[in-house]
Design a protein around this motif. Structure first.
Motif, short mmCIF file in Angstrom:
data_model
loop_
_atom_site.label_atom_id
_atom_site.label_comp_id
_atom_site.label_asym_id
_atom_site.label_seq_id
_atom_site.Cartn_x
_atom_site.Cartn_y
_atom_site.Cartn_z
N PHE A 3 -15.76 26.67 -1.05
CA PHE A 3 -16.28 27.73 -2.05
C PHE A 3 -15.08 28.63 -2.53
CE2 PHE A 3 -20.17 26.83 0.60
CZ PHE A 3 -21.08 26.73 -0.44
N SER A 4 -13.83 28.01 -2.26
CA SER A 4 -12.53 28.58 -2.53
C SER A 4 -12.47 28.47 -4.02
CB SER A 4 -11.39 28.05 -1.74
OG SER A 4 -10.23 28.53 -2.18
N SER A 5 -12.11 29.55 -4.70
CA SER A 5 -11.75 29.72 -6.01
C SER A 5 -10.16 29.52 -6.40
CB SER A 5 -12.28 30.81 -6.71
OG SER A 5 -12.00 31.98 -6.29
N ARG A 6 -9.33 29.23 -5.32
CA ARG A 6 -7.92 29.18 -5.34
C ARG A 6 -7.72 28.11 -6.13
NH1 ARG A 6 -3.72 27.40 -1.92
NH2 ARG A 6 -5.37 26.49 -0.38
N ASN B 268 0.86 -1.17 -0.02
CA ASN B 268 0.06 0.06 0.05
C ASN B 268 0.83 1.24 -0.01
OD1 ASN B 268 -2.36 -1.51 0.36
ND2 ASN B 268 -2.14 -1.83 2.45
N VAL B 269 0.45 2.24 -0.86
CA VAL B 269 1.09 3.40 -0.65
C VAL B 269 -0.13 4.51 -0.26
CG1 VAL B 269 2.06 5.47 -2.14
CG2 VAL B 269 2.47 2.94 -2.52
N PHE B 270 0.37 5.26 0.87
CA PHE B 270 -0.49 6.25 1.62
C PHE B 270 -0.35 7.60 0.88
CE2 PHE B 270 -0.01 2.79 4.34
CZ PHE B 270 -1.35 2.51 4.77
N THR B 271 -1.71 8.10 0.66
CA THR B 271 -1.66 9.55 -0.01
C THR B 271 -2.62 10.42 0.72
OG1 THR B 271 -1.76 10.50 -2.11
CG2 THR B 271 -3.56 8.67 -1.38
N HIS B 272 -2.72 11.64 0.16
CA HIS B 272 -3.52 12.76 0.75
C HIS B 272 -4.88 12.67 0.18
CE1 HIS B 272 -5.02 16.74 1.38
NE2 HIS B 272 -5.43 16.74 0.09
N ALA B 273 -5.86 13.03 1.14
CA ALA B 273 -7.46 12.96 0.69
C ALA B 273 -7.76 14.45 1.40
CB ALA B 273 -7.94 11.83 1.07
N PRO B 274 -8.74 14.92 0.55
CA PRO B 274 -9.31 16.20 1.06
C PRO B 274 -10.06 15.89 2.41
CG PRO B 274 -10.06 15.87 -1.24
CD PRO B 274 -9.29 14.59 -0.83
N SER B 275 -10.10 16.93 3.22
CA SER B 275 -10.73 16.67 4.55
C SER B 275 -12.25 17.39 4.83
CB SER B 275 -9.80 17.57 5.73
OG SER B 275 -9.77 18.85 5.12
N THR B 276 -12.78 17.97 3.53
CA THR B 276 -14.06 18.33 3.58
C THR B 276 -14.68 18.12 2.24
OG1 THR B 276 -13.33 20.44 2.43
CG2 THR B 276 -13.38 20.43 5.09
N GLY C 277 -3.32 18.39 -3.80
CA GLY C 277 -4.06 18.35 -2.41
C GLY C 277 -5.36 19.41 -2.55
N ALA C 278 -6.52 19.13 -3.33
CA ALA C 278 -7.48 19.75 -3.47
C ALA C 278 -8.01 20.15 -2.07
CB ALA C 278 -8.62 19.17 -4.34
N THR C 279 -8.82 21.57 -1.95
CA THR C 279 -9.34 21.81 -0.84
C THR C 279 -10.71 21.13 -0.28
OG1 THR C 279 -10.61 23.43 -2.07
CG2 THR C 279 -8.41 24.34 -0.94
N SER C 280 -11.19 20.53 -1.35
CA SER C 280 -12.37 19.73 -0.85
C SER C 280 -12.56 18.43 -1.95
CB SER C 280 -13.58 20.58 -1.00
OG SER C 280 -14.04 20.94 -2.36
N LEU C 281 -13.18 17.50 -1.70
CA LEU C 281 -13.57 16.50 -2.33
C LEU C 281 -14.39 16.77 -3.85
CD1 LEU C 281 -13.25 13.32 -2.35
CD2 LEU C 281 -15.62 12.90 -1.52
#
Length: 280
Positions: A128-131, A116-124, A136-140
């Motif tokens: 509504f961020s447009s950045r 297994n390789v462990f990776t990042h996942a969004p926490s929300t 690492g996306a801000t949301s799913l």
């Protein structure tokens, strides 16, 4: 986890890459299965486990996977360079494009499940961020509706072309594997067209023609169907940490959320992304 690398896999000249399982690592730096990770992380972790199993199925019954994860794929160097010459170099979806072009050129990809390789996942779920952000996306919602599933729809023409190309004759691919492989290639455009046409139509009919009690019954029936699906796949040997009660009863709702992101991504790709961001 320890990664098993079988060098003999590359003895077959048609094998271009090996991919491994991906799992979610929570914000504390531990695996989501070994810590009190958020509900969202554990749902995504279970989703990844389902996809890992599907790639094992593809390797065994189709003769090839469809892509190697960007974070943990091992590539044959010459095949990787050859594929890059046709890569559109969009800001996301690089591994999916690599896999599609690689298959179109006649190479095979395999999946190794022992590691297994462990990776990042969004926490929300939503933001509504447009950045504009990196992996690492801000949301799913942003990760799936604006990136991952947009790439899947953008590859539709390549998937259709793949149907008319043959897998390498000198590779160990049986006639049955080739039939299963081409069957999935046909299902891909049907799946996307369902998102474009059927889902809005069904949704409109449900809310316009059905009474409120009928809507509630239909929603409960759909939930029961998804719950049964979850029960069946969770009984196939997934880690017990992924089969806790809160995930058991809430994953169908998470799956519905992912379906909404796919519907949005299909329309977004068709009306905005493909016309405004050409491949070349």
């Amino acid at each position: 986890d320890s990664i098993r690398f079988n060098e003999a896999t590359f003895d077959d000249p048609t094998v271009s890459s090996i991919s491994y399982n991906i799992r979610v690592r929570d914000l504390s730096g531990r695996s989501s299965a070994d810590s009190a990770a958020s509900w969202l992380h554990r749902c995504i972790d279970f989703e990844f486990s389902l996809k890992n199993s599907w790639r094992v199925f593809q390797t065994k019954y189709e003769g090839t996977g469809w892509w190697a994860h960007g974070i943990c794929g091992l590539w044959r160097r010459e095949a990787f360079y050859e594929t890059l010459r046709s890569h559109p170099f969009r800001p996301f979806g690089e591994d999916t494009w690599l896999g599609a072009i690689n298959s179109f050129r006649g190479y095979r990809m395999v999946h190794e499940c022992h590691g297994n390789v462990f990776t990042h996942a969004p926490s929300t779920l939503c933001s509504f961020s447009s950045r504009i952000q990196g992996y690492g996306a801000t949301s799913l919602w942003k990760q799936r509706a604006k990136r991952w599933y947009v790439t899947n729809f953008s590859l539709l023409h390549i998937r259709l072309l793949q149907f008319f190309t043959r897998l390498p004759k000198h590779s160990p691919v049986s006639r049955l594997q080739e039939i299963v492989y081409r069957s999935e290639l046909l299902l891909q455009p049907l799946w996307h067209f369902m998102h474009l046409l059927w889902v809005p139509s069904i949704t409109f009919r449900c809310f316009v023609y059905f009474s409120l009690p009928e809507q509630i019954i239909a929603a409960l029936a759909l939930y029961a169907l998804l719950l049964f699906h979850f029960y069946v796949v969770s009984a196939l040997g997934f880690p017990k940490e992924q089969r806790k009660g809160d995930i058991l009863f809430s994953y169908p709702l998470f799956y519905l959320f992912l379906s909404l992101t796919e519907v949005y991504a299909s329309w977004y790709a068709l009306l905005v992304y493909i016309p405004m961001f050409p491949s070349k």
